[in-house]
Write a protein that holds these residues in place. Sequence first.
Motif, PDB file in Angstrom:
ATOM      1  N   TYR A  94       0.829  -1.206   0.000  1.00 16.62           N
ATOM      2  CA  TYR A  94       0.000   0.000   0.000  1.00 16.62           C
ATOM      3  C   TYR A  94       0.866   1.260   0.000  1.00 16.62           C
ATOM      4  N   ALA A 119      -1.829   8.954   7.370  1.00 13.94           N
ATOM      5  CA  ALA A 119      -3.098   8.316   7.737  1.00 13.94           C
ATOM      6  C   ALA A 119      -2.960   6.799   7.754  1.00 13.94           C
ATOM      7  N   PHE A 120      -2.186   6.247   6.817  1.00 16.08           N
ATOM      8  CA  PHE A 120      -1.959   4.805   6.792  1.00 16.08           C
ATOM      9  C   PHE A 120      -1.274   4.323   8.065  1.00 16.08           C
ATOM     10  N   THR A 123      -4.106   3.937  10.602  1.00 13.07           N
ATOM     11  CA  THR A 123      -4.972   2.767  10.407  1.00 13.07           C
ATOM     12  C   THR A 123      -4.204   1.471  10.629  1.00 13.07           C
ATOM     13  N   THR A 156     -12.608   2.650   6.620  1.00 15.88           N
ATOM     14  CA  THR A 156     -11.803   2.270   5.456  1.00 15.88           C
ATOM     15  C   THR A 156     -11.132   0.929   5.741  1.00 15.88           C
ATOM     16  N   GLU A 157     -11.568  -0.083   5.022  1.00 14.62           N
ATOM     17  CA  GLU A 157     -11.012  -1.428   5.161  1.00 14.62           C
ATOM     18  C   GLU A 157     -10.400  -1.835   3.824  1.00 14.62           C
ATOM     19  N   THR A 161      -9.965   0.417   0.347  1.00 13.71           N
ATOM     20  CA  THR A 161      -8.595   0.686  -0.091  1.00 13.71           C
ATOM     21  C   THR A 161      -8.405   0.307  -1.549  1.00 13.71           C
ATOM     22  N   PHE A 182      -9.464  10.114   0.865  1.00 11.56           N
ATOM     23  CA  PHE A 182      -9.227   8.798   1.447  1.00 11.56           C
ATOM     24  C   PHE A 182      -8.452   8.917   2.755  1.00 11.56           C
ATOM     25  N   ALA A 183      -7.516   9.846   2.815  1.00 10.53           N
ATOM     26  CA  ALA A 183      -6.772  10.063   4.058  1.00 10.53           C
ATOM     27  C   ALA A 183      -7.708  10.471   5.185  1.00 10.53           C
ATOM     28  N   CYS A 186      -9.347   7.426   6.396  1.00 10.76           N
ATOM     29  CA  CYS A 186      -8.404   6.612   7.167  1.00 10.76           C
ATOM     30  C   CYS A 186      -8.196   7.176   8.572  1.00 10.76           C
ATOM     31  N   THR A 189     -11.091   6.300  10.623  1.00 17.84           N
ATOM     32  CA  THR A 189     -10.964   4.888  10.976  1.00 17.84           C
ATOM     33  C   THR A 189      -9.993   4.687  12.124  1.00 17.84           C
ATOM     34  N   ALA A 190      -8.831   5.351  12.046  1.00 16.21           N
ATOM     35  CA  ALA A 190      -7.835   5.212  13.108  1.00 16.21           C
ATOM     36  C   ALA A 190      -8.394   5.697  14.439  1.00 16.21           C
TER      37      ALA A 190
END
Length: 202
Positions: A94, A119-120, A123, A156-157, A161, A182-183, A186, A189-190
Amino acid sequence: MLDRFTMPLTHRPLASMARYLSNRQVTPDQVTLVAFLVGMSALPLLAFEYYVLALMAILLNRLGDGLDGALARLSGQQSDAGGFIDIGLDFVFYAAVVLGFALANPGQNALAAAVLLFAFIGTGTSFLAFAIAAKARNVERPNFPQKAFYYLEGLTEGTETVIALVLFCLFPHYFPWLAGLFAAGCLITAATRLWGGYWTLR
């Protein structure tokens, strides 16, 4: 958010492909490594702006990511080691895709790519940290019993993604906007995983 709906749809076709590979003595770890190498080819392809070829590499990687688990279940080769290398390589992949877009057009994409990688981190760490604690406590995973680890849900799963990566490749000139959106998902989500995970473990 969507994985609980999309994963059941993939079980039958993945099982059919897994039977084909099992009959030819292919192992789950071999599928994992080949899928990773194919996926990593997206990095130079994106850097040189071969977006269609990069998209093909990304989709093949995601197919392999589902296929290795199906093959492991079919052949009785599920293991903590396999689950570990699978999820570890997923996060490297990713990040590589996002880096590819940054290299393709640093002036336009670098900041958005950096924000998305930030952001990744949120998550990924919230997901994996909870999985470690859930494993130690034998927390049940009712929605994803086939997973090698506790699959903590979120906005976001995996499905979201994949959709995001596809959109990045189809509309590369809009990468900063798409990556920003998307960030944001994420980061939400986090935050929800950290909050929910903390109170679950209490």
